[in-house]
Every structure is written in C-alpha cells, then in structure tokens.
Design an enzyme around this catalytic site. Structure first.
Site, PDB file in Angstrom:
ATOM      1  N   ASN A   1     -10.568  -3.001  -6.328  1.00 49.08           N
ATOM      2  CA  ASN A   1      -9.786  -2.112  -7.204  1.00 49.08           C
ATOM      3  C   ASN A   1     -10.466  -1.844  -8.548  1.00 49.08           C
ATOM      4  O   ASN A   1     -10.104  -0.894  -9.247  1.00 49.08           O
ATOM      5  CB  ASN A   1      -8.372  -2.662  -7.457  1.00 49.08           C
ATOM      6  CG  ASN A   1      -7.440  -2.488  -6.270  1.00 49.08           C
ATOM      7  OD1 ASN A   1      -6.496  -3.242  -6.089  1.00 49.08           O
ATOM      8  ND2 ASN A   1      -7.692  -1.484  -5.444  1.00 49.08           N
TER       9      ASN A   1
ATOM     10  N   ASP B   1       0.833  -1.205   0.000  1.00 47.07           N
ATOM     11  CA  ASP B   1       0.000   0.000   0.000  1.00 47.07           C
ATOM     12  C   ASP B   1       0.869   1.256   0.000  1.00 47.07           C
ATOM     13  O   ASP B   1       1.968   1.255   0.555  1.00 47.07           O
ATOM     14  CB  ASP B   1      -0.896  -0.034   1.242  1.00 47.07           C
ATOM     15  CG  ASP B   1      -2.076   0.907   1.130  1.00 47.07           C
ATOM     16  OD1 ASP B   1      -2.279   1.492   0.036  1.00 47.07           O
ATOM     17  OD2 ASP B   1      -2.792   1.074   2.131  1.00 47.07           O
TER      18      ASP B   1
END
Ligand code: FPP
Length: 242
Positions: A78, A30
């Site tokens: 996503n 991340d």
C-alpha cells in the site's frame, strides 16, 4: 411448549444444534475504492465508510464472539498508493484510535498490531503504542490490526529468528510469527469479489477456511459476518489426514 434456552455450545443463535464459532477470523477488507467510485465519491469516502464497517463489526463481537479478529488495514504494498491516499488512511487510523479506544478498552478488547507500524508518522506510532499498552491486560477478543504487513517478509523474519535460536522447524517459525500469541487462524474472509490472498497471513492460512464474498467492504455488515460464521460452522473441515 417452551423453547429450550440455547446451550453455551449453541451460542447466542441457538436452536440449530452445535454451532462452534471459529476461534480466529481474519478479513481482507477490500473494495473501499470501488464503493466510492460507484457513488462518484472520492476514494477517501470509501475508506471512511470502511472504518464505520470496522466499528460496527467490532461492536457486534458481543453477539458473535470470536477469540481473535485480524484486519488487513495496510499492506507493505500500500506504500505504492498516492501520498494523499496514504495520508487519508493514516488520518483515519488516528481518528479511529482517538474516537474508539475508550469503547474498545471498556469492552475488554485487546488491541494488537501485526506488521511493522513504526513506518507510520510519529503521532500515529505514539497513538498505536498507547492503545496497545492500554488494552494489553484485556482478556476479551484480540483485535489485531495488520499495518505495514506482508506475510512473506513475516515468514522470512520468523525463519531468521528460528535459525538464530537453533533449528528451523515449523513450530519454531510459528513461534516467531507476529500472530504467535493468537489462536490458529480458522476462517479468512475477503470482500469485494477478489479471490486472492494478497500476501496476507500466508503461513497462518495453511488450514483456514477461505470465504469470498462480492460485498464491498463498506457494505459489509455484522449480518454478513454472521453469514460467514454460519458458513464456517456448516462446513466439514478436513485436515488432509491429520
Ligand atoms: C481496500 O480497498 C482497503 C484498504 C487498502 C484499506 C482498508 C482500510 C480500512 C477499511 C480502514 C482501516 C482502519 C482501521 C481503523 C482498522 P481498496 O482501496 O483497495 O478498494 P478498491 O480495490 O475497490 O480500489
């Protein structure tokens, strides 16, 4: 005085007593977007640097061997990102396979996908399938890339498959997870300071150590990985009476 050669149990950085490496490490990579934003760069540049961090990490497994490494590259959530960002991520994955597959295959790495990569475009699917087939017989580290992956959906699929076979038991569900042929998850790392699992390996994380670092993924080096392994080795793990 002569230094004793490190024993196998001490690994490549011996001298500090037994230091078992985790068998299976997973990473939530991340912070690519924030890395780019801090530099006034487009998000795509953050993802590109993120792939470089993946490459360096995979190379470093020679020095920090683990049996399995699972990387969260694309979640089911996503798909909600802008189309151009999805296209950038897909292009980076294709480039990674074209550019790095020879090296990965020659290093003995077995590539594996967790999740359902059939949702990506035809060219990506063909490249991924080719890479998985080519490395299927390798006996080194299993490098699992999580693509279009979500843990809750994985557990539902596994429970349905277990039910179709007969009884729903923990063992039966585990046997039908995407990670069924991998060692138990020992260590789960998340970069960028977020302290969440974000629907990643929820079943597998049941007894895993969790390691959170503020380092943004593009800045995450093999030295940071080694620190996480050290942290793992130094911690006494309790299995709640098991
Ligand atoms: C999170 O950063 C990262 C991703 C959604 C993608 C991770 C993918 C890669 C590093 C490339 C993977 C490629 C291969 C070949 C394995 P973010 O965009 O959510 O960052 P932010 O939270 O700072 O916005």
């Amino acid at each position: 005085m002569t230094a004793a050669a490190p024993s196998a149990a001490q690994g490549s950085r011996g001298g500090r007593g037994p230091r078992p490496n985790p068998r299976h490490v997973a990473i939530i990579m991340d912070g690519n977007g924030r890395w780019a934003k801090k530099r006034f760069l487009p998000r795509a540049m953050g993802h590109k640097k993120g792939v470089e961090a993946v490459r360096a990490l995979v190379r470093s497994l020679r020095d920090n061997p683990v049996e399995a490494l699972t990387l969260y590259a694309f979640s089911t959530e996503n798909w909600g990102r802008p189309a151009d960002e999805i296209a950038d991520l897909t292009a980076l994955m294709k480039h990674f396979i074209r550019n790095d597959l020879d090296e990965i295959a020659e290093a003995g790495v077995r590539l594996k996908i967790v999740g359902d990569h059939s949702a990506f475009d035809e060219e990506a699917v063909a490249l991924i399938d080719g890479a998985v087939t080519r490395t299927a017989g390798n006996t080194g580290t299993t490098l699992a890339i999580a693509l279009n992956y979500g843990a809750q959906a994985e557990i539902v699929r596994a429970a349905r498959a277990a039910a179709a076979e007969g009884e729903i038991t923990e063992e039966a569900i585990a046997r039908h997870l995407d990670t069924a042929d991998m060692p138990p998850l020992d260590l789960l790392i998340r970069t960028s300071g977020e302290v969440r699992l974000s629907n990643f390996l929820l079943w597998q994380a049941a007894y895993a150590e969790l390691y959170f670092t503020d380092v943004l993924w593009p800045d995450f080096t093999p030295a940071h990985f080694a620190e996480a392994l050290d942290h793992f080795a130094g911690r006494e793990r309790r299995y709640g009476g098991r």
